[in-house]
Scaffold this motif. Structure first.
Motif, mmCIF file in Angstrom:
data_model
loop_
_atom_site.group_PDB
_atom_site.id
_atom_site.type_symbol
_atom_site.label_atom_id
_atom_site.label_comp_id
_atom_site.label_asym_id
_atom_site.label_seq_id
_atom_site.Cartn_x
_atom_site.Cartn_y
_atom_site.Cartn_z
ATOM 1 N N GLN A 138 -24.700 -12.253 -7.255
ATOM 2 C CA GLN A 138 -25.231 -13.516 -6.741
ATOM 3 C C GLN A 138 -24.168 -14.610 -6.782
ATOM 4 O O GLN A 138 -24.041 -15.406 -5.854
ATOM 5 N N GLU A 139 -23.405 -14.653 -7.862
ATOM 6 C CA GLU A 139 -22.340 -15.649 -7.995
ATOM 7 C C GLU A 139 -21.254 -15.422 -6.946
ATOM 8 O O GLU A 139 -20.729 -16.384 -6.365
ATOM 9 N N TRP A 141 -21.660 -14.098 -4.000
ATOM 10 C CA TRP A 141 -22.250 -14.532 -2.738
ATOM 11 C C TRP A 141 -22.195 -16.052 -2.628
ATOM 12 O O TRP A 141 -21.800 -16.598 -1.606
ATOM 13 N N ARG A 142 -22.576 -16.746 -3.694
ATOM 14 C CA ARG A 142 -22.567 -18.202 -3.701
ATOM 15 C C ARG A 142 -21.155 -18.743 -3.486
ATOM 16 O O ARG A 142 -20.933 -19.644 -2.694
ATOM 17 N N ARG A 143 -20.185 -18.146 -4.181
ATOM 18 C CA ARG A 143 -18.792 -18.592 -4.040
ATOM 19 C C ARG A 143 -18.260 -18.362 -2.635
ATOM 20 O O ARG A 143 -17.476 -19.160 -2.124
ATOM 21 N N PHE A 145 -19.913 -18.482 0.185
ATOM 22 C CA PHE A 145 -20.416 -19.540 1.055
ATOM 23 C C PHE A 145 -19.849 -20.894 0.675
ATOM 24 O O PHE A 145 -19.642 -21.751 1.523
ATOM 25 N N GLU A 146 -19.585 -21.084 -0.605
ATOM 26 C CA GLU A 146 -18.992 -22.336 -1.066
ATOM 27 C C GLU A 146 -17.572 -22.478 -0.514
ATOM 28 O O GLU A 146 -17.141 -23.550 -0.123
#
Length: 152
Positions: A138-139, A141-143, A145-146
């Motif tokens: 999840q992290e 994936w978040r990174r 997009f960030e």
């Protein structure tokens, strides 16, 4: 920032009831861990209520419902899911846990511990590692997009 490798210390946090049942901790230690977890959960509840109030998305009746539900973690969790929907606010109850002070589960097996203890430790270790893997995905994936931004 993105080229750095995070260091990760892995610990095995075990449910205190079962740790007490297997004789790893005393009744006093179990009671203390439960009290600490309850205090931390109440603090998390208060933080959630404060966040909901600051957000201004819910009315005073909803805030009163949350305050009244502080006596029941299950009821509060259900209300928090309902009132936190569509916001970044989340509530997670704190579980009473005891940190395994020894080495690996394999070392416990080699030390001659009973099979049910080794099996229990192995299951707990597997569950926690699977959760860590999911959280790391999840992290990532978040990174991603960030770093590159959302595309519409």
């Amino acid at each position: 920032m993105f080229g750095e490798e995070a260091t990760l210390c892995l610990f095995l946090d075990l449910p205190v009831d079962q740790a007490h049942q297997f004789g790893f901790i005393t009744a006093v230690e179990r009671k203390g861990a439960v009290a600490e977890a309850r205090a931390a959960t109440l603090k998390a509840m208060d933080a959630f209520i404060e966040g909901v109030e600051k957000d201004g998305e819910v009315d005073e009746y909803a805030v009163r419902q949350l305050r009244d539900a502080r006596g029941s973690v299950r009821e509060f969790h259900q209300l928090a899911r309902e009132f936190g929907r569509g916001t970044l606010l989340r509530f997670h109850p704190i579980r009473a846990a005891w940190r395994w002070p020894k080495g690996s589960v394999v070392s416990e097996a080699l030390a001659g511990s009973p099979p049910e203890v080794v099996q229990w430790l192995a299951v707990q270790a597997y569950r926690q590692r699977a959760l860590l893997l999911e959280l790391s995905m999840q992290e990532a994936w978040r990174r991603a997009f960030e770093r590159f931004g959302f595309r519409v």
